[in-house]
Design an enzyme around this catalytic site. Sequence first.
Site, PDB file in Angstrom:
ATOM      1  N   ASN A   1      -1.639  17.814 -35.720  1.00 20.28           N
ATOM      2  CA  ASN A   1      -1.646  16.734 -34.732  1.00 20.28           C
ATOM      3  C   ASN A   1      -3.063  16.598 -34.197  1.00 20.28           C
ATOM      4  O   ASN A   1      -3.504  17.413 -33.385  1.00 20.28           O
ATOM      5  CB  ASN A   1      -0.641  17.084 -33.617  1.00 20.28           C
ATOM      6  N   TRP A   2      -3.753  15.562 -34.660  1.00 17.16           N
ATOM      7  CA  TRP A   2      -5.172  15.400 -34.284  1.00 17.16           C
ATOM      8  C   TRP A   2      -5.357  14.827 -32.878  1.00 17.16           C
ATOM      9  O   TRP A   2      -6.475  14.738 -32.388  1.00 17.16           O
ATOM     10  CB  TRP A   2      -5.887  14.534 -35.325  1.00 17.16           C
ATOM     11  N   LYS A   3      -4.279  14.379 -32.267  1.00 16.35           N
ATOM     12  CA  LYS A   3      -4.368  13.810 -30.911  1.00 16.35           C
ATOM     13  C   LYS A   3      -5.460  12.741 -30.873  1.00 16.35           C
ATOM     14  O   LYS A   3      -5.640  12.034 -31.852  1.00 16.35           O
ATOM     15  CB  LYS A   3      -4.597  14.936 -29.884  1.00 16.35           C
TER      16      LYS A   3
ATOM     17  N   HIS B   1       5.810  13.534 -27.718  1.00 15.10           N
ATOM     18  CA  HIS B   1       4.931  14.692 -27.531  1.00 15.10           C
ATOM     19  C   HIS B   1       4.770  14.947 -26.038  1.00 15.10           C
ATOM     20  O   HIS B   1       4.774  14.006 -25.238  1.00 15.10           O
ATOM     21  CB  HIS B   1       3.564  14.439 -28.180  1.00 15.10           C
TER      22      HIS B   1
ATOM     23  N   GLU C   1       2.335  15.474 -24.243  1.00 17.01           N
ATOM     24  CA  GLU C   1       1.250  14.714 -23.591  1.00 17.01           C
ATOM     25  C   GLU C   1       1.673  13.272 -23.324  1.00 17.01           C
ATOM     26  O   GLU C   1       1.236  12.659 -22.349  1.00 17.01           O
ATOM     27  CB  GLU C   1      -0.023  14.805 -24.445  1.00 17.01           C
TER      28      GLU C   1
ATOM     29  N   GLU D   1       7.956  22.761 -28.662  1.00 18.31           N
ATOM     30  CA  GLU D   1       6.655  23.205 -28.162  1.00 18.31           C
ATOM     31  C   GLU D   1       6.748  23.416 -26.658  1.00 18.31           C
ATOM     32  O   GLU D   1       6.765  22.436 -25.894  1.00 18.31           O
ATOM     33  CB  GLU D   1       5.582  22.140 -28.431  1.00 18.31           C
TER      34      GLU D   1
ATOM     35  N   GLY E   1      -2.266  24.132 -25.976  1.00 18.01           N
ATOM     36  CA  GLY E   1      -3.677  24.142 -25.608  1.00 18.01           C
ATOM     37  C   GLY E   1      -4.090  25.256 -24.658  1.00 18.01           C
ATOM     38  O   GLY E   1      -5.193  25.243 -24.136  1.00 18.01           O
TER      39      GLY E   1
ATOM     40  N   SER F   1      -0.472  26.297 -29.344  1.00 22.42           N
ATOM     41  CA  SER F   1      -1.480  27.360 -29.555  1.00 22.42           C
ATOM     42  C   SER F   1      -1.288  28.167 -30.839  1.00 22.42           C
ATOM     43  O   SER F   1      -1.633  29.351 -30.874  1.00 22.42           O
ATOM     44  CB  SER F   1      -1.527  28.289 -28.342  1.00 22.42           C
TER      45      SER F   1
ATOM     46  N   GLY G   1      -2.154  21.637 -33.048  1.00 21.31           N
ATOM     47  CA  GLY G   1      -3.108  20.693 -32.477  1.00 21.31           C
ATOM     48  C   GLY G   1      -4.535  21.110 -32.782  1.00 21.31           C
ATOM     49  O   GLY G   1      -5.076  20.846 -33.851  1.00 21.31           O
TER      50      GLY G   1
END
Length: 232
Positions: free
Chosen positions: A7-9, A85, A87, A152, A158, A194, A215
């Site tokens: 997941n490159w965000k 997600h 975020e 997650e 992160g 993570s 990520g």
Amino acid sequence: MKILVGNWKSNGNITEKDSMLKALNHLKTNVKIILCLPFTLLYGKKSKISIGAQDISLYSNGAYTGDISGQMIVDTGAKYVIVGHSERRTYHNETNEIVKTKATSAIKNRLTPIICIGETLEQHQSNKTKSVIKRMLLKSIPDSGNFIIAYEPRWAIGTGITPTKTETATIHQMIFEILKGIGKEKTPILFGGSINARNAKRFINIPHVDGFMVGHASLKSETFLPIIKDMN
Ligand code: PGA
């Protein structure tokens, strides 16, 4: 077959995408790799690496300025889309109902939704993980069609902090049982937050951990490729 979602965000450019695809295409592995890129990088030549988006509009094509519809995502050649997600849930107030609508729209467009669920630190600390996850799962999944689940914990994303093996095993087992109860026992259940080359081995053999969503460590081949190796 284990699945690895990168997941490159909100990261990456064309050069970085090309160099990652080059590295991945050279790899001999049984792991199914899905690279979930920003919309700007979705379109490209077909390769053996599957491509996914990170969000989908609630709506079909039309007067929705700034929205990217399912049909547009499909047009790029992408086959997957992340929905819900943490975020998106946090910064864009996406509720389970919104996530379900997006997942349904993905399926309507023949995209496979990767539906994310995860408890907050506060919920984790007050022993609410099981009830929160159960509710999120049942309220976020579409009424029909196939999907992938990514569990997650929000507090693991992160942060460099991960749950214990036992905690992970308990939640994955519970998710599996719930899905089995509705005839969806073949649904892959991914784990994330993570994950890196130092801890991937610890989690990959847990029952009902069918792969990872990664990520930060998915952005560079030096950190992404060793995870794939550990999953073989
Ligand atoms: P992280 O992100 O691997 O950087 O913790 C995971 C995710 O948000 O999917």
